[in-house]
Design a protein around this motif. Structure first.
Motif, PDB file in Angstrom:
ATOM      1  N   GLU A   1       1.872   7.634  -8.341  1.00 32.64           N
ATOM      2  CA  GLU A   1       1.321   6.788  -7.318  1.00 32.64           C
ATOM      3  C   GLU A   1       1.699   7.128  -6.060  1.00 32.64           C
ATOM      4  O   GLU A   1       3.113   7.091  -5.754  1.00 32.64           O
ATOM      5  CB  GLU A   1       1.603   5.333  -7.668  1.00 32.64           C
ATOM      6  CG  GLU A   1       0.807   4.693  -8.699  1.00 32.64           C
ATOM      7  CD  GLU A   1       1.237   3.307  -8.967  1.00 32.64           C
ATOM      8  OE1 GLU A   1       0.814   2.207  -8.004  1.00 32.64           O
ATOM      9  OE2 GLU A   1       1.832   2.968  -9.865  1.00 32.64           O
TER      10      GLU A   1
ATOM     11  N   ASN B   1       0.721  -1.306   0.053  1.00 33.28           N
ATOM     12  CA  ASN B   1      -0.144   0.159  -0.067  1.00 33.28           C
ATOM     13  C   ASN B   1       0.843   1.308  -0.067  1.00 33.28           C
ATOM     14  O   ASN B   1       0.494   2.108   0.624  1.00 33.28           O
ATOM     15  CB  ASN B   1      -1.085   0.053   1.191  1.00 33.28           C
ATOM     16  CG  ASN B   1      -1.983  -1.061   1.107  1.00 33.28           C
ATOM     17  OD1 ASN B   1      -2.365  -1.467  -0.015  1.00 33.28           O
ATOM     18  ND2 ASN B   1      -2.046  -1.790   2.178  1.00 33.28           N
TER      19      ASN B   1
ATOM     20  N   LEU C   1      -8.025  11.723 -10.163  1.00 37.08           N
ATOM     21  CA  LEU C   1      -7.752  10.736  -9.699  1.00 37.08           C
ATOM     22  C   LEU C   1      -7.761   9.784 -10.894  1.00 37.08           C
ATOM     23  O   LEU C   1      -8.515   9.628 -11.818  1.00 37.08           O
ATOM     24  CB  LEU C   1      -8.789  10.079  -8.647  1.00 37.08           C
ATOM     25  CG  LEU C   1      -8.571  10.488  -7.154  1.00 37.08           C
ATOM     26  CD1 LEU C   1      -9.532   9.759  -6.378  1.00 37.08           C
ATOM     27  CD2 LEU C   1      -7.143  10.101  -6.569  1.00 37.08           C
TER      28      LEU C   1
ATOM     29  N   ARG D   1      -0.576  18.428  -7.767  1.00 32.22           N
ATOM     30  CA  ARG D   1      -1.716  17.506  -8.101  1.00 32.22           C
ATOM     31  C   ARG D   1      -2.650  18.488  -8.694  1.00 32.22           C
ATOM     32  O   ARG D   1      -3.053  19.653  -8.641  1.00 32.22           O
ATOM     33  CB  ARG D   1      -2.226  17.258  -6.732  1.00 32.22           C
ATOM     34  CG  ARG D   1      -3.366  16.225  -6.935  1.00 32.22           C
ATOM     35  CD  ARG D   1      -3.891  15.965  -5.384  1.00 32.22           C
ATOM     36  NE  ARG D   1      -4.678  14.569  -5.555  1.00 32.22           N
ATOM     37  CZ  ARG D   1      -4.900  13.526  -4.777  1.00 32.22           C
ATOM     38  NH1 ARG D   1      -4.074  13.485  -3.957  1.00 32.22           N
ATOM     39  NH2 ARG D   1      -5.603  12.737  -5.005  1.00 32.22           N
TER      40      ARG D   1
ATOM     41  N   THR E   1      -1.980   4.807  -1.578  1.00 37.83           N
ATOM     42  CA  THR E   1      -2.750   3.722  -2.643  1.00 37.83           C
ATOM     43  C   THR E   1      -3.601   4.728  -3.751  1.00 37.83           C
ATOM     44  O   THR E   1      -4.485   4.208  -4.382  1.00 37.83           O
ATOM     45  CB  THR E   1      -3.863   3.216  -1.708  1.00 37.83           C
ATOM     46  OG1 THR E   1      -4.710   4.101  -1.100  1.00 37.83           O
ATOM     47  CG2 THR E   1      -3.099   2.059  -0.819  1.00 37.83           C
ATOM     48  N   GLU E   2      -3.163   5.833  -3.872  1.00 40.76           N
ATOM     49  CA  GLU E   2      -3.694   6.639  -4.897  1.00 40.76           C
ATOM     50  C   GLU E   2      -2.896   6.781  -6.104  1.00 40.76           C
ATOM     51  O   GLU E   2      -1.852   6.908  -5.772  1.00 40.76           O
ATOM     52  CB  GLU E   2      -3.777   8.151  -4.245  1.00 40.76           C
ATOM     53  CG  GLU E   2      -5.125   8.503  -3.248  1.00 40.76           C
ATOM     54  CD  GLU E   2      -5.113   9.806  -2.997  1.00 40.76           C
ATOM     55  OE1 GLU E   2      -6.071  10.528  -3.665  1.00 40.76           O
ATOM     56  OE2 GLU E   2      -4.384  10.171  -2.074  1.00 40.76           O
ATOM     57  N   THR E   3      -3.600   7.270  -7.352  1.00 46.72           N
ATOM     58  CA  THR E   3      -3.048   7.566  -8.452  1.00 46.72           C
ATOM     59  C   THR E   3      -3.429   8.820  -8.715  1.00 46.72           C
ATOM     60  O   THR E   3      -4.861   8.807  -9.179  1.00 46.72           O
ATOM     61  CB  THR E   3      -2.929   6.382  -9.315  1.00 46.72           C
ATOM     62  OG1 THR E   3      -2.383   5.248  -8.863  1.00 46.72           O
ATOM     63  CG2 THR E   3      -2.141   6.815 -10.742  1.00 46.72           C
ATOM     64  N   PHE E   4      -2.641   9.684  -9.117  1.00 46.06           N
ATOM     65  CA  PHE E   4      -3.269  11.073  -9.838  1.00 46.06           C
ATOM     66  C   PHE E   4      -2.386  11.605 -10.460  1.00 46.06           C
ATOM     67  O   PHE E   4      -1.146  11.598 -10.497  1.00 46.06           O
ATOM     68  CB  PHE E   4      -3.589  11.860  -8.616  1.00 46.06           C
ATOM     69  CG  PHE E   4      -2.503  12.178  -7.570  1.00 46.06           C
ATOM     70  CD1 PHE E   4      -1.484  13.364  -7.633  1.00 46.06           C
ATOM     71  CD2 PHE E   4      -2.467  11.405  -6.388  1.00 46.06           C
ATOM     72  CE1 PHE E   4      -0.580  13.332  -6.693  1.00 46.06           C
ATOM     73  CE2 PHE E   4      -1.386  11.417  -5.543  1.00 46.06           C
ATOM     74  CZ  PHE E   4      -0.609  12.504  -5.646  1.00 46.06           C
TER      75      PHE E   4
END
Length: 151
Positions: free
Chosen positions: A94, A20, A150, A145, A97-100
């Motif tokens: 990444e 994670n 997302l 960001r 656990t997020e990808t943006f």
């Protein structure tokens, strides 16, 4: 599927995704990076045009993210930095656990020095990298960001 052709990166990426977004040192090549704050930087290859992914140490400062194109103090910029320059609109991250999606900003002058020094205070090896890389100045890249992006 994004590619990396380096076994070291493959192990770190696997460890990152299995845990994670944390490096636990579960594979032999990822052990030296246990506990180091890493993100996975997705870029489009400057020459190949292929999607690439690279584990990169980062600095979080309030709501800002910074990465450092050190290449371990090598004489040239790492390929991922060349990819960012060639395709700045095709960069994503990444983190955990997020990808943006992100916009990139290459820092210069006093602003670059401020964040390079902050990273070096946390990880003194970056000062060694800069000495080894001389006369190349290690670039500092802010990853901004994209709101609501997302992936």
């Amino acid at each position: 599927m994004p590619q990396t052709d380096q076994p070291l990166n493959q192990d770190i990426i696997r460890d990152f995704r299995e845990n994670n977004g944390h490096i636990r040192g579960t594979s032999p090549l990822s052990k030296p990076f246990k506990g180091v704050p890493l993100l996975l930087l997705h870029t489009r290859g400057a020459h190949s045009g292929l999607e690439r992914v690279n584990p990169v140490a980062y600095l979080a400062d309030e709501n800002r993210l910074f990465v450092f194109a050190s290449d371990g103090g090598g004489p040239k910029h790492p390929a991922w930095f060349c990819n960012v320059l060639a395709h700045p609109e095709e960069v994503s991250v990444e983190l955990g656990t997020e990808t943006f999606a992100v916009r990139t900003k290459i820092l210069e002058g006093e602003e670059r020095e401020t964040f390079f020094q902050k990273m070096s205070a946390l990880f003194p090896v970056f000062l060694e990298y800069q000495q080894k890389a001389y006369p190349r100045l290690i670039p500092v890249v802010e990853l901004i960001r994209q709101t609501g992006e997302l992936l």
